[in-house]
Design a protein around this motif. Structure first.
Motif, PDB file in Angstrom:
ATOM      1  N   HIS A   1       0.858  -1.170   0.000  1.00  0.00           N
ATOM      2  CA  HIS A   1       0.000   0.000   0.000  1.00  0.00           C
ATOM      3  C   HIS A   1       0.900   1.226   0.000  1.00  0.00           C
ATOM      4  N   MET A   2       0.353   2.362  -0.388  1.00  0.00           N
ATOM      5  CA  MET A   2       1.135   3.583  -0.448  1.00  0.00           C
ATOM      6  C   MET A   2       1.313   4.164   0.952  1.00  0.00           C
ATOM      7  N   ASN A   3       2.321   5.039   1.120  1.00  0.00           N
ATOM      8  CA  ASN A   3       2.508   5.714   2.410  1.00  0.00           C
ATOM      9  C   ASN A   3       1.272   6.541   2.751  1.00  0.00           C
ATOM     10  N   LYS A   4       0.746   6.324   3.940  1.00  0.00           N
ATOM     11  CA  LYS A   4      -0.505   6.964   4.346  1.00  0.00           C
ATOM     12  C   LYS A   4      -0.263   8.357   4.921  1.00  0.00           C
ATOM     13  N   GLY A   5      -1.370   9.048   5.182  1.00  0.00           N
ATOM     14  CA  GLY A   5      -1.306  10.344   5.849  1.00  0.00           C
ATOM     15  C   GLY A   5      -1.040  11.496   4.907  1.00  0.00           C
ATOM     16  N   GLU A   6      -0.597  12.617   5.497  1.00  0.00           N
ATOM     17  CA  GLU A   6      -0.372  13.855   4.755  1.00  0.00           C
ATOM     18  C   GLU A   6       1.055  14.375   4.948  1.00  0.00           C
ATOM     19  N   GLY A   7       1.958  13.534   5.490  1.00  0.00           N
ATOM     20  CA  GLY A   7       3.322  13.963   5.772  1.00  0.00           C
ATOM     21  C   GLY A   7       4.167  14.137   4.524  1.00  0.00           C
ATOM     22  N   GLU A   8       5.412  14.550   4.715  1.00  0.00           N
ATOM     23  CA  GLU A   8       6.311  14.850   3.602  1.00  0.00           C
ATOM     24  C   GLU A   8       6.641  13.619   2.760  1.00  0.00           C
ATOM     25  N   THR A   9       6.578  12.421   3.347  1.00  0.00           N
ATOM     26  CA  THR A   9       6.887  11.212   2.584  1.00  0.00           C
ATOM     27  C   THR A   9       5.618  10.465   2.171  1.00  0.00           C
ATOM     28  N   SER A  10       4.447  11.069   2.357  1.00  0.00           N
ATOM     29  CA  SER A  10       3.173  10.406   2.048  1.00  0.00           C
ATOM     30  C   SER A  10       2.925  10.361   0.549  1.00  0.00           C
TER      31      SER A  10
ATOM     32  N   ARG B   1       9.743   6.568  -2.855  1.00  0.00           N
ATOM     33  CA  ARG B   1       9.618   6.248  -1.431  1.00  0.00           C
ATOM     34  C   ARG B   1       8.150   6.142  -1.020  1.00  0.00           C
ATOM     35  N   ALA B   2       7.316   7.044  -1.512  1.00  0.00           N
ATOM     36  CA  ALA B   2       5.904   7.040  -1.149  1.00  0.00           C
ATOM     37  C   ALA B   2       5.215   5.743  -1.543  1.00  0.00           C
ATOM     38  N   VAL B   3       5.779   5.061  -2.545  1.00  0.00           N
ATOM     39  CA  VAL B   3       5.179   3.829  -3.059  1.00  0.00           C
ATOM     40  C   VAL B   3       5.773   2.581  -2.411  1.00  0.00           C
ATOM     41  N   VAL B   4       7.109   2.532  -2.257  1.00  0.00           N
ATOM     42  CA  VAL B   4       7.762   1.284  -1.852  1.00  0.00           C
ATOM     43  C   VAL B   4       8.116   1.208  -0.375  1.00  0.00           C
ATOM     44  N   GLU B   5       8.030   2.324   0.353  1.00  0.00           N
ATOM     45  CA  GLU B   5       8.477   2.309   1.750  1.00  0.00           C
ATOM     46  C   GLU B   5       7.770   1.260   2.617  1.00  0.00           C
ATOM     47  N   PRO B   6       6.438   1.078   2.514  1.00  0.00           N
ATOM     48  CA  PRO B   6       5.809   0.045   3.345  1.00  0.00           C
ATOM     49  C   PRO B   6       6.378  -1.356   3.117  1.00  0.00           C
ATOM     50  N   MET B   7       6.705  -1.692   1.860  1.00  0.00           N
ATOM     51  CA  MET B   7       7.319  -2.995   1.573  1.00  0.00           C
ATOM     52  C   MET B   7       8.702  -3.101   2.198  1.00  0.00           C
ATOM     53  N   LEU B   8       9.493  -2.036   2.075  1.00  0.00           N
ATOM     54  CA  LEU B   8      10.845  -2.045   2.636  1.00  0.00           C
ATOM     55  C   LEU B   8      10.795  -2.127   4.160  1.00  0.00           C
ATOM     56  N   GLU B   9       9.874  -1.412   4.783  1.00  0.00           N
ATOM     57  CA  GLU B   9       9.740  -1.452   6.232  1.00  0.00           C
ATOM     58  C   GLU B   9       9.411  -2.867   6.707  1.00  0.00           C
ATOM     59  N   SER B  10       8.501  -3.514   5.994  1.00  0.00           N
ATOM     60  CA  SER B  10       8.077  -4.854   6.389  1.00  0.00           C
ATOM     61  C   SER B  10       9.218  -5.856   6.298  1.00  0.00           C
ATOM     62  N   HIS B  11      10.059  -5.726   5.279  1.00  0.00           N
ATOM     63  CA  HIS B  11      11.128  -6.709   5.057  1.00  0.00           C
ATOM     64  C   HIS B  11      12.395  -6.384   5.838  1.00  0.00           C
ATOM     65  N   PHE B  12      12.831  -5.133   5.789  1.00  0.00           N
ATOM     66  CA  PHE B  12      14.133  -4.765   6.364  1.00  0.00           C
ATOM     67  C   PHE B  12      14.049  -4.319   7.824  1.00  0.00           C
ATOM     68  N   ARG B  13      12.857  -3.939   8.276  1.00  0.00           N
ATOM     69  CA  ARG B  13      12.673  -3.470   9.651  1.00  0.00           C
ATOM     70  C   ARG B  13      13.611  -2.302   9.978  1.00  0.00           C
ATOM     71  N   LEU B  14      13.702  -1.358   9.069  1.00  0.00           N
ATOM     72  CA  LEU B  14      14.558  -0.197   9.272  1.00  0.00           C
ATOM     73  C   LEU B  14      13.830   0.851  10.104  1.00  0.00           C
ATOM     74  N   GLY B  15      14.545   1.501  10.999  1.00  0.00           N
ATOM     75  CA  GLY B  15      13.985   2.625  11.743  1.00  0.00           C
ATOM     76  C   GLY B  15      13.890   3.835  10.845  1.00  0.00           C
ATOM     77  N   PRO B  16      13.182   4.877  11.295  1.00  0.00           N
ATOM     78  CA  PRO B  16      12.988   6.071  10.451  1.00  0.00           C
ATOM     79  C   PRO B  16      14.285   6.758  10.047  1.00  0.00           C
ATOM     80  N   GLU B  17      15.303   6.770  10.936  1.00  0.00           N
ATOM     81  CA  GLU B  17      16.557   7.443  10.592  1.00  0.00           C
ATOM     82  C   GLU B  17      17.298   6.698   9.478  1.00  0.00           C
ATOM     83  N   ILE B  18      17.313   5.359   9.562  1.00  0.00           N
ATOM     84  CA  ILE B  18      17.984   4.568   8.512  1.00  0.00           C
ATOM     85  C   ILE B  18      17.211   4.658   7.205  1.00  0.00           C
TER      86      ILE B  18
END
Length: 362
Positions: free
Chosen positions: A5-14, A312-329
């Protein structure tokens, strides 16, 4: 299905703030959509018209296609001297989509079509689920639209999943020039199975002479490894590998990640359509769109930064799920990605290829 799914919300990376490219792609397909709507009204003349937008996402684009389709139905009806049919509009996406955001926008849509077209018989609903399978009752649809969605596969191709053990596509996250033929074949097989199932499902849901207009990332080249099909993934893999070299990411995690994505050629699509047999293709267009062809309003950002934000707005949820990266990384990953893109842009400007294809139900 759970992480795409795409990055949710209204933030800068949404996705809401970084989907101008997708909005432009919707506009490019308008002429085929207009022709399809006209033909439905001419040949079928439905009193109640079933319309589906598959992969509606959320944010400012979620109702763009539907708004344009309603305008086209009204204009074509007026031109042909026909009453505007009752409109049954279904907005579809995966269950993880931010449907609450979509529903909040419906009041504005209803007000717009009532004030501008005098249309009151328009009923919009949300339908979560994968379009790789049945979604709608038999013969309930007249027109199906989908933009920037069908390049996503139903799953990572068989043989490339993280739990297989032996990783066939090391150092990469998608097909590349260094990928083995087994990797390419796995992606092609998954596309074949998924698109065939998509066609079978829509064929049962659509009445005779119904129409579809589908727009998705593809390629002109017969080569699945062509830059136009996969170079954005190649550069993302480089950014991830640089993180691994600095100890921020395990290399094994990169080796085991493969994007559930495929950019087909028109010939591959035609092959699947002819094999399935329920539809005929009555229009095909392949147009180029520059990577940095979205919102250029923030001129303080480099081209690489703008491209990286869109992806990033498109692929970040997939990367988060697989790599478990924190927001800074994650921020560091896309900072490096934007720098890599800027370096490449110093030599050449890269372009996506988007396919727009019109179909008619036999």
């Amino acid at each position: 299905m759970h992480v795409l799914h795409m990055n949710k919300g209204e933030g800068e990376t949404s996705y809401a703030k970084n989907s101008q490219l997708q909005k432009k792609i919707i506009s490019v397909g308008c002429s085929m959509t207009e022709a399809a709507i006209f033909n439905i009204l001419l040949e079928v003349q439905p009193k109640s018209m079933g319309i589906a937008d598959l992969g509606c996402s959320s944010g400012p684009n979620s109702l763009t296609a539907v708004s344009k389709i309603i305008h086209m139905v009204d204009a074509a009806s007026q031109r042909m001297g026909l009453p505007v049919p009752e409109l049954r509009v279904s907005l579809n996406d995966l269950p993880g989509n931010d449907f609450n955001d979509v529903f909040k926008s419906l009041a504005g849509l209803y007000k717009n079509i009532k004030n501008n077209y005098g249309i009151e018989s328009c009923y919009v609903s949300g339908l979560p689920g994968s379009f790789y399978g049945r979604l709608f009752p038999t013969e309930s649809l007249h027109f199906v639209h989908s933009s920037s969605s069908l390049h996503w596969l139903s799953q990572v191709p068989l043989g490339l999943q993280p739990n297989v053990g032996t990783h066939l596509n090391k150092d990469k996250v998608y097909i590349s020039k260094s990928s083995s033929m087994s990797v390419i074949k796995a992606y092609q097989k998954q596309f074949h199975e998924d698109f065939s199932l998509f066609l079978k499902s829509r064929a049962k849901e659509m009445g005779s002479k119904g129409r579809m207009v589908l727009s998705f990332m593809g390629r002109r080249s017969p080569d699945p490894c062509a830059d136009e099909a996969c170079y954005q993934w190649e550069l993302l893999a480089r950014a991830l590998m640089s993180l691994a070299l600095d100890g921020f990411v395990e290399k094994e995690k990169i080796d085991s990640f493969n994007a559930p994505y495929y950019a087909p050629s028109p010939e591959e699509v035609k092959h699947e359509v002819e094999n399935e047999g329920s539809f005929v293709m009555d229009g095909v267009d392949a147009f180029e769109i520059e990577w940095d062809d979205g919102d250029s309003s923030d001129l303080k950002l480099s081209s690489g930064n703008r491209v990286a934000k869109t992806i990033r707005a498109v692929v970040e949820p997939m990367l988060e799920s697989h790599f478990r990266l924190g927001p800074e990384i994650m921020d560091e990953l896309f900072r490096r990605y934007s720098n890599i893109i800027d370096d490449c842009f110093s030599e050449t400007k890269f372009k996506y290829v988007n396919l727009v294809i019109s179909f008619m139900r036999n």
